[in-house]
Structures are given as structure tokens and as C-alpha cells.
Design an enzyme around this catalytic site. Structure first.
Site, PDB file in Angstrom:
ATOM      1  N   ALA A   2       1.041  -1.101  -0.275  1.00  0.00           N
ATOM      2  CA  ALA A   2      -0.102   0.038  -0.001  1.00  0.00           C
ATOM      3  C   ALA A   2       0.635   1.186   0.051  1.00  0.00           C
ATOM      4  O   ALA A   2       0.769   2.478  -0.664  1.00  0.00           O
ATOM      5  CB  ALA A   2      -0.992  -0.268   0.680  1.00  0.00           C
ATOM      6  N   HIS A  44      -6.659  -3.933   4.786  1.00  0.00           N
ATOM      7  CA  HIS A  44      -7.628  -4.884   5.544  1.00  0.00           C
ATOM      8  C   HIS A  44      -9.044  -4.869   5.183  1.00  0.00           C
ATOM      9  O   HIS A  44      -9.766  -3.714   4.667  1.00  0.00           O
ATOM     10  CB  HIS A  44      -6.943  -5.305   6.764  1.00  0.00           C
ATOM     11  CG  HIS A  44      -5.044  -5.331   6.716  1.00  0.00           C
ATOM     12  ND1 HIS A  44      -4.587  -6.815   6.004  1.00  0.00           N
ATOM     13  CD2 HIS A  44      -4.556  -5.200   7.484  1.00  0.00           C
ATOM     14  CE1 HIS A  44      -3.968  -7.050   6.055  1.00  0.00           C
ATOM     15  NE2 HIS A  44      -3.863  -6.313   7.280  1.00  0.00           N
TER      16      HIS A  44
END
Length: 298
Positions: free
Chosen positions: A133, A170
Site C-alpha cells: 500500500a 484490510h
């Protein structure tokens, strides 16, 4: 030191998609061929750091981190987490973001130039410098100010003013709106528009010092575990629910569908191309400092 037949350490994050993938192994639903596995559940940044030291035999890691552990580990061809048109999201507190908001039936769903302008002078809470990310945000935004925060504390860092925006991975990708935030940019959506490829986020790696015959056994066990979960979806989802932070069963099932997909069965040509493109672009832009040769366990 080469590992022998017997007990292998297996690192993965305490998330519903990982629990889904390793359900059959954890609950002895498949033939483990006489091997035993010690499951080490730790957040992805910790697993990345452990991989740098070569501590675990098998581990989930960020694809970004693979660039730094390719001397110790090879990628398994199964177990990928790829966002095909979706992925990590940069969020900001609701009602303070001046980014163009098209109606729901318009594309694109964001204004890239406005998002980059917004990010240029904000401090962003990120879940770790070794995460995919973080690398994806570098590829999108270039240099930016950031503070490293555990992934499950990013919402609070933004709410408290410690950071102006947060990079969410997540379950936060599905829960940010109800938590009072709005999207600045979905990096998986941007990457898909930019390259036509899925965004490679995580993979499973196997230590190279394990004998090749055992590597093949371990690969087949993990592949069978993934296949078992996909073939017995309802029970695998039930097993995963204790790891579904802030998600009910429906949301957890949606999250699992996002990240346990055909690329998880096998990267395939598209998935392998995506990894090479992701790491290659990062190398070209100076975010990774050496060319990477991607090696798979075959």
C-alpha cells in the site's frame, strides 16, 4: 540452515482472508503429508520485518517486501492477495475534502489531479513503509509526508489530528464510511485504470534453503488448503469470522471474495505480469534501489 521434514513455521496475518486460505491446514481438513505447521499470526508489517531476517519457513509478506527478501525466499504461485480494480484507500475525515465528487454512475470515480494536490501538503498515516500500500501510494503521489501507525490505529490517528489522512488496508477498506471518513483515492482502482492490471498486494513466500522435494510438498499442501476453502466456502467463512474485526458475516464474506479469488489459486500470466510491472515501476522511479528478478516455487 536448511529445514528438514517435520515442523514448519507459517506466518500470516490475523485477517479473515488469510484465515480462509489456511483453514484446511489449521483444522486438518486435508492431508498434511506428515508435516506439522506452527501458525504465527502477526500483522503484515511484523511479518515483513521477520522476512527480512529470514525467520519463518513460510510467510505471507507484502509484494513490496519481496524486493528485499528475494535472496532468501521464492514466491509461491498460489496465495496471492490482489485487488482487481480495488485496493488500499486513502481516507480523510468526512466533509473537509475538496475533491470533485461525480455522481455514482460516472467514471472516473475520483479526480486524480485533485487527489494528488490534496496529498501534497498533508501528513498521511501509513501502515508500514514495507507494505505494498505504501509503495502504491508512492507510485501515485510521489513524495509525501507520513507517519507510520499500526494499521488498526489509522482511523484514530486521523480522528485525533495526528495525521491529516490515512492509508487504509484490510477491513478498513469496507468500513471507513461508517466510521466517518471519505475516500480520497482508491489505489487499486487507479492502478487498474493506469495499467489494466490488478494491484499485487500480498503473497506467500517459501524459504529457498528448504530442499526442493519438500518445497514441492509444501506448495501442494498450501494449494490444496486454498482449494478446500473455495470448495467449502461457508464453513471456511465461519472459521474466519473470529478474525473479522468490525465486520459482520456478510461483510467478512465480501472481504474474503475480494482477496481470495482466481489470482489466489494461481497468479497466472496476468498476476505475474502485474508483480513485474509494480516492482519494475518502483525501481524505475527510485523507490526500490535494485532490479528484482521474481522467482516462483515451481
Amino acid at each position: 540452515m536448511a529445514a528438514g521434514r517435520g515442523v514448519f513455521t507459517l506466518g500470516h496475518s490475523p485477517d479473515p482472508d488469510a484465515a480462509f486460505m489456511f483453514y484446511a491446514m489449521a483444522e486438518n481438513k486435508i492431508d498434511l503429508r506428515g508435516y506439522r505447521f506452527e501458525h504465527r499470526l502477526e500483522d503484515i508489517q511484523t511479518l515483513n520485518e521477520r522476512a527480512l531476517r529470514g525467520e519463518l519457513h513460510i510467510s505471507a509478506i507484502s509484494i513490496h517486501t519481496y524486493a528485499y527478501v528475494a535472496d532468501k525466499y521464492a514466491l509461491l504461485p498460489c496465495g496471492a492477495s490482489m485487488g482487481d480494480g480495488y485496493g488500499p484507500i486513502v481516507i480523510e475525515k468526512r466533509s473537509t475534502l475538496n475533491v470533485q465528487r461525480p455522481t455514482s454512475n460516472e467514471t472516473p470515480a475520483f479526480d486524480e489531479s485533485a487527489a494528488r494536490e490534496f496529498l501534497a501538503d498533508r501528513k498521511i498515516a501509513v501502515p508500514g513503509k514495507m507494505t505494498s500500500a505504501f509503495l502504491a501510494l508512492q507510485l501515485f503521489a510521489g513524495e509525501f509526508d507520513y507517519v507510520v501507525v499500526p494499521f488498526d490505529q489509522i482511523f484514530e490517528a486521523v480522528k485525533s489530528g495526528r495525521a491529516d489522512a490515512g492509508l487504509i488496508i484490510h477491513e478498513g477498506q469496507l468500513t471507513y464510511e461508517r466510521s466517518g471518513f471519505e475516500k480520497v483515492i482508491d489505489l487499486g482502482e487507479w492502478w487498474k485504470r493506469e495499467t489494466g492490471l490488478p494491484l499485487p498486494l500480498g503473497g506467500n513466500v517459501l524459504r529457498k534453503d528448504i530442499p526442493h522435494s519438500i518445497q514441492r510438498d509444501l506448495l501442494e499442501i498450501i494449494r490444496e488448503s486454498i482449494e478446500f476453502g473455495l470448495a467449502h466456502r461457508d464453513e471456511a467463512v465461519r472459521h474466519s469470522l473470529p478474525y473479522a474485526r468490525d465486520m459482520n458475516a456478510d461483510l467478512a464474506s465480501k472481504f474474503i471474495r475480494m482477496y481470495v479469488n482466481e489470482f489466489t489459486r494461481d497468479y497466472g500470466e496476468i498476476g505475474r505480469t502485474a508483480i513485474c510491472k509494480f516492482l519494475g515501476d518502483a525501481c524505475d522511479k527510485g523507490y526500490i534501489h535494485a532490479p528484482i528478478e521474481v522467482e516462483f516455487v515451481e
